[in-house]
Write a protein that holds these residues in place. Structure first.
Motif, PDB file in Angstrom:
ATOM      1  N   GLY A 158     -29.834  20.156   7.434  1.00 30.08           N
ATOM      2  CA  GLY A 158     -30.759  19.383   8.258  1.00 30.08           C
ATOM      3  C   GLY A 158     -31.971  20.204   8.664  1.00 30.08           C
ATOM      4  N   TRP A 159     -31.762  21.516   8.800  1.00 28.47           N
ATOM      5  CA  TRP A 159     -32.882  22.389   9.172  1.00 28.47           C
ATOM      6  C   TRP A 159     -33.895  22.480   8.042  1.00 28.47           C
ATOM      7  CZ3 TRP A 159     -33.213  22.540  14.001  1.00 28.47           C
ATOM      8  CH2 TRP A 159     -32.075  22.517  14.791  1.00 28.47           C
ATOM      9  N   MET A 160     -33.433  22.394   6.802  1.00 31.84           N
ATOM     10  CA  MET A 160     -34.372  22.366   5.683  1.00 31.84           C
ATOM     11  C   MET A 160     -35.163  21.052   5.711  1.00 31.84           C
ATOM     12  SD  MET A 160     -33.810  22.705   1.592  1.00 31.84           S
ATOM     13  CE  MET A 160     -35.204  22.505   0.494  1.00 31.84           C
ATOM     14  N   THR A 161     -34.466  19.950   6.000  1.00 37.48           N
ATOM     15  CA  THR A 161     -35.138  18.656   6.102  1.00 37.48           C
ATOM     16  C   THR A 161     -36.204  18.703   7.186  1.00 37.48           C
ATOM     17  OG1 THR A 161     -33.110  17.560   5.356  1.00 37.48           O
ATOM     18  CG2 THR A 161     -34.771  16.178   6.423  1.00 37.48           C
ATOM     19  N   CYS A 162     -35.876  19.326   8.300  1.00 41.27           N
ATOM     20  CA  CYS A 162     -36.852  19.485   9.380  1.00 41.27           C
ATOM     21  C   CYS A 162     -38.047  20.312   8.900  1.00 41.27           C
ATOM     22  CB  CYS A 162     -36.175  20.149  10.574  1.00 41.27           C
ATOM     23  SG  CYS A 162     -37.172  20.178  12.064  1.00 41.27           S
ATOM     24  N   ARG A 190     -43.718  20.714   6.902  1.00 39.86           N
ATOM     25  CA  ARG A 190     -44.689  20.955   5.827  1.00 39.86           C
ATOM     26  C   ARG A 190     -45.534  19.701   5.571  1.00 39.86           C
ATOM     27  NH1 ARG A 190     -42.502  22.434   0.015  1.00 39.86           N
ATOM     28  NH2 ARG A 190     -42.824  20.262  -0.501  1.00 39.86           N
ATOM     29  N   MET A 191     -44.884  18.540   5.509  1.00 43.54           N
ATOM     30  CA  MET A 191     -45.628  17.305   5.257  1.00 43.54           C
ATOM     31  C   MET A 191     -46.561  16.971   6.413  1.00 43.54           C
ATOM     32  SD  MET A 191     -42.965  14.853   3.156  1.00 43.54           S
ATOM     33  CE  MET A 191     -41.489  15.096   4.159  1.00 43.54           C
ATOM     34  N   ALA A 192     -46.109  17.172   7.657  1.00 50.72           N
ATOM     35  CA  ALA A 192     -46.966  16.902   8.818  1.00 50.72           C
ATOM     36  C   ALA A 192     -48.182  17.829   8.818  1.00 50.72           C
ATOM     37  CB  ALA A 192     -46.166  17.067  10.108  1.00 50.72           C
ATOM     38  N   ALA A 193     -47.955  19.094   8.489  1.00 49.33           N
ATOM     39  CA  ALA A 193     -49.071  20.051   8.442  1.00 49.33           C
ATOM     40  C   ALA A 193     -50.068  19.647   7.364  1.00 49.33           C
ATOM     41  CB  ALA A 193     -48.548  21.461   8.199  1.00 49.33           C
ATOM     42  N   GLN A 194     -49.571  19.311   6.184  1.00 51.62           N
ATOM     43  CA  GLN A 194     -50.471  18.943   5.084  1.00 51.62           C
ATOM     44  C   GLN A 194     -51.201  17.635   5.353  1.00 51.62           C
ATOM     45  OE1 GLN A 194     -47.733  19.083   1.746  1.00 51.62           O
ATOM     46  NE2 GLN A 194     -48.195  21.235   1.348  1.00 51.62           N
ATOM     47  N   LEU A 237     -34.231  15.052  17.947  1.00 55.45           N
ATOM     48  CA  LEU A 237     -34.048  15.448  16.553  1.00 55.45           C
ATOM     49  C   LEU A 237     -32.790  14.780  16.016  1.00 55.45           C
ATOM     50  CD1 LEU A 237     -35.035  17.397  14.322  1.00 55.45           C
ATOM     51  CD2 LEU A 237     -33.538  19.111  15.315  1.00 55.45           C
ATOM     52  N   ARG A 238     -32.934  14.005  14.912  1.00 54.79           N
ATOM     53  CA  ARG A 238     -31.794  13.279  14.345  1.00 54.79           C
ATOM     54  C   ARG A 238     -31.822  13.347  12.826  1.00 54.79           C
ATOM     55  NH1 ARG A 238     -32.346   7.496  15.889  1.00 54.79           N
ATOM     56  NH2 ARG A 238     -30.315   7.319  14.936  1.00 54.79           N
ATOM     57  N   TRP A 239     -30.652  13.614  12.252  1.00 51.21           N
ATOM     58  CA  TRP A 239     -30.459  13.540  10.811  1.00 51.21           C
ATOM     59  C   TRP A 239     -29.586  12.328  10.568  1.00 51.21           C
ATOM     60  CZ3 TRP A 239     -29.524  18.587  13.056  1.00 51.21           C
ATOM     61  CH2 TRP A 239     -30.591  19.460  12.876  1.00 51.21           C
ATOM     62  N   MET A 240     -30.117  11.301   9.932  1.00 53.63           N
ATOM     63  CA  MET A 240     -29.438  10.018   9.844  1.00 53.63           C
ATOM     64  C   MET A 240     -28.685   9.778   8.552  1.00 53.63           C
ATOM     65  SD  MET A 240     -32.743   9.085  11.430  1.00 53.63           S
ATOM     66  CE  MET A 240     -33.151   7.540  12.139  1.00 53.63           C
ATOM     67  N   ALA A 241     -29.077  10.452   7.499  1.00 54.42           N
ATOM     68  CA  ALA A 241     -28.420  10.282   6.197  1.00 54.42           C
ATOM     69  C   ALA A 241     -28.574  11.590   5.431  1.00 54.42           C
ATOM     70  CB  ALA A 241     -29.050   9.117   5.417  1.00 54.42           C
ATOM     71  N   PRO A 242     -27.630  11.893   4.551  1.00 53.80           N
ATOM     72  CA  PRO A 242     -27.719  13.146   3.810  1.00 53.80           C
ATOM     73  C   PRO A 242     -28.894  13.161   2.836  1.00 53.80           C
ATOM     74  CG  PRO A 242     -25.840  11.848   3.057  1.00 53.80           C
ATOM     75  CD  PRO A 242     -26.423  11.125   4.226  1.00 53.80           C
ATOM     76  N   VAL A 243     -29.431  14.353   2.659  1.00 51.47           N
ATOM     77  CA  VAL A 243     -30.486  14.601   1.677  1.00 51.47           C
ATOM     78  C   VAL A 243     -29.850  15.392   0.551  1.00 51.47           C
ATOM     79  CG1 VAL A 243     -32.661  15.832   1.264  1.00 51.47           C
ATOM     80  CG2 VAL A 243     -32.329  14.537   3.392  1.00 51.47           C
ATOM     81  N   ARG A 244     -30.111  14.963  -0.674  1.00 53.86           N
ATOM     82  CA  ARG A 244     -29.466  15.553  -1.838  1.00 53.86           C
ATOM     83  C   ARG A 244     -30.495  16.143  -2.802  1.00 53.86           C
ATOM     84  NH1 ARG A 244     -24.267  13.851  -1.738  1.00 53.86           N
ATOM     85  NH2 ARG A 244     -23.815  12.068  -0.421  1.00 53.86           N
ATOM     86  N   PRO A 245     -30.046  17.052  -3.661  1.00 51.53           N
ATOM     87  CA  PRO A 245     -30.956  17.580  -4.673  1.00 51.53           C
ATOM     88  C   PRO A 245     -31.545  16.439  -5.509  1.00 51.53           C
ATOM     89  CG  PRO A 245     -28.831  18.724  -4.747  1.00 51.53           C
ATOM     90  CD  PRO A 245     -28.681  17.575  -3.802  1.00 51.53           C
ATOM     91  N   GLY A 246     -32.833  16.512  -5.762  1.00 48.72           N
ATOM     92  CA  GLY A 246     -33.490  15.480  -6.559  1.00 48.72           C
ATOM     93  C   GLY A 246     -34.016  14.311  -5.748  1.00 48.72           C
ATOM     94  N   ASP A 247     -33.662  14.226  -4.456  1.00 50.53           N
ATOM     95  CA  ASP A 247     -34.224  13.172  -3.614  1.00 50.53           C
ATOM     96  C   ASP A 247     -35.734  13.375  -3.486  1.00 50.53           C
ATOM     97  OD1 ASP A 247     -31.809  11.923  -3.107  1.00 50.53           O
ATOM     98  OD2 ASP A 247     -31.682  12.531  -1.003  1.00 50.53           O
ATOM     99  N   TRP A 248     -36.418  12.275  -3.269  1.00 52.64           N
ATOM    100  CA  TRP A 248     -37.856  12.295  -3.000  1.00 52.64           C
ATOM    101  C   TRP A 248     -38.046  11.861  -1.558  1.00 52.64           C
ATOM    102  CZ3 TRP A 248     -41.831  13.861  -6.163  1.00 52.64           C
ATOM    103  CH2 TRP A 248     -41.456  14.198  -7.471  1.00 52.64           C
ATOM    104  N   LEU A 249     -38.650  12.725  -0.740  1.00 56.18           N
ATOM    105  CA  LEU A 249     -38.830  12.447   0.685  1.00 56.18           C
ATOM    106  C   LEU A 249     -40.299  12.230   1.002  1.00 56.18           C
ATOM    107  CD1 LEU A 249     -36.488  15.184   2.214  1.00 56.18           C
ATOM    108  CD2 LEU A 249     -35.911  12.840   1.504  1.00 56.18           C
ATOM    109  N   ARG A 250     -40.534  11.269   1.882  1.00 58.22           N
ATOM    110  CA  ARG A 250     -41.902  11.001   2.340  1.00 58.22           C
ATOM    111  C   ARG A 250     -41.906  10.918   3.861  1.00 58.22           C
ATOM    112  NH1 ARG A 250     -42.255   5.669   3.880  1.00 58.22           N
ATOM    113  NH2 ARG A 250     -40.590   4.342   3.066  1.00 58.22           N
ATOM    114  N   LEU A 251     -43.050  11.235   4.439  1.00 55.90           N
ATOM    115  CA  LEU A 251     -43.219  11.245   5.892  1.00 55.90           C
ATOM    116  C   LEU A 251     -44.069  10.081   6.347  1.00 55.90           C
ATOM    117  CD1 LEU A 251     -43.099  12.923   8.662  1.00 55.90           C
ATOM    118  CD2 LEU A 251     -45.361  13.740   7.965  1.00 55.90           C
TER     119      LEU A 251
END
Length: 146
Positions: A55-59, A64-68, A85-99
């Motif tokens: 979850g800390w990597m997700t944070c 990074r996205m907020a800064a950019q 601060l909430r992690w609601m679902a797992p993030v997996r390798p290959g996922d595409w995340l958007r802010l």
């Protein structure tokens, strides 16, 4: 963006970024070495059915996205922290995340007229539009005084 360009209610977006498995493993080994983050074989047999990102990597990816998307080139000089601060679902390798970040409040400090304060909520979604992260951040901006 400059502090004066932010408006309450505006939504700031960042396009999707891919979660790289090698980066995910390196981060977890260095900072969150729990088996479901670092041991692919054991993780495959575990509750999550495979590796999940810390979850800390997700944070960190959200930061990074907020800064950019908003903070590069601004007068922002730091933050006193995150709330809710909430992690609601797992993030997996290959996922595409958007802010999607919503500006909740803007004000000039009551005690320092050269200090702008922005509170905004960061929401991160995966490629299936499942929300995986939410946090309320506060950023500080150094303002010019006339």
């Amino acid at each position: 963006m400059k502090f004066k360009d932010f408006k309450v209610g505006m939504v700031i977006s960042h396009p999707p970024i891919e979660v790289d498995e090698a980066e995910m493993l390196a981060f977890a080994k260095a900072y969150d070495p729990q088996w479901f983050h670092v041991d692919p074989e054991r993780a495959r047999k575990g509750r999550w059915g495979g590796l999940i990102a810390s979850g800390w990597m997700t944070c960190g990816l959200a930061m990074r996205m907020a800064a950019q998307a908003a903070l590069e080139g601004s007068e922002s000089f730091g933050s006193p922290g995150l709330e809710r601060l909430r992690w609601m679902a797992p993030v997996r390798p290959g996922d595409w995340l958007r802010l999607e970040a919503t500006v909740d409040a803007l004000r000039v400090s009551a005690s320092r007229d050269d200090l702008g304060i922005m509170r905004w909520t960061w929401r991160v979604y995966n490629q299936d539009d499942v929300q995986v992260f939410e946090g309320e951040a506060t950023n500080l901006f150094e303002l010019e005084v006339d």
